[in-house]
Scaffold this motif. Structure first.
Motif: not given
Length: 81
Positions: A22-37, A56-69
């Motif tokens: 699915v990711l190889a096919r390409g997914i676009g996300i519209r969040f609250n009417g705004e395009e997010k990349k 910012t990165l966590d201790r494993r080198g992955n990006p820190m994320t925030v959950k937005v509703k």
């Protein structure tokens, strides 16, 4: 393959919601009417996305994320072949 994107999808390979086809096919996300990349993960039924929190990165080198509703509208970038 279906023309509707999955209810939940993650870019992290370790996640059970990761789907490389699915990711190889390409997914676009519209969040609250705004395009997010920069969406790391989304869930349509629960109405949230995970976005990176600055550089910012966590201790494993992955990006820190925030959950937005809000309203999540995924779509495919190309047509099914």
């Amino acid at each position: 393959m279906s023309d509707t994107p999955p209810d939940r999808l993650a870019t992290d390979e370790r996640s059970p919601f990761h789907d490389a086809a699915v990711l190889a096919r390409g997914i676009g996300i519209r969040f609250n009417g705004e395009e997010k990349k920069n969406v790391e993960e989304y869930c349509v039924s629960e109405g949230w996305v995970r976005l990176p929190f600055g550089k910012t990165l966590d201790r494993r080198g992955n990006p820190m994320t925030v959950k937005v509703k809000g309203t999540v509208e995924p779509y495919f970038l190309d047509t099914a072949s």
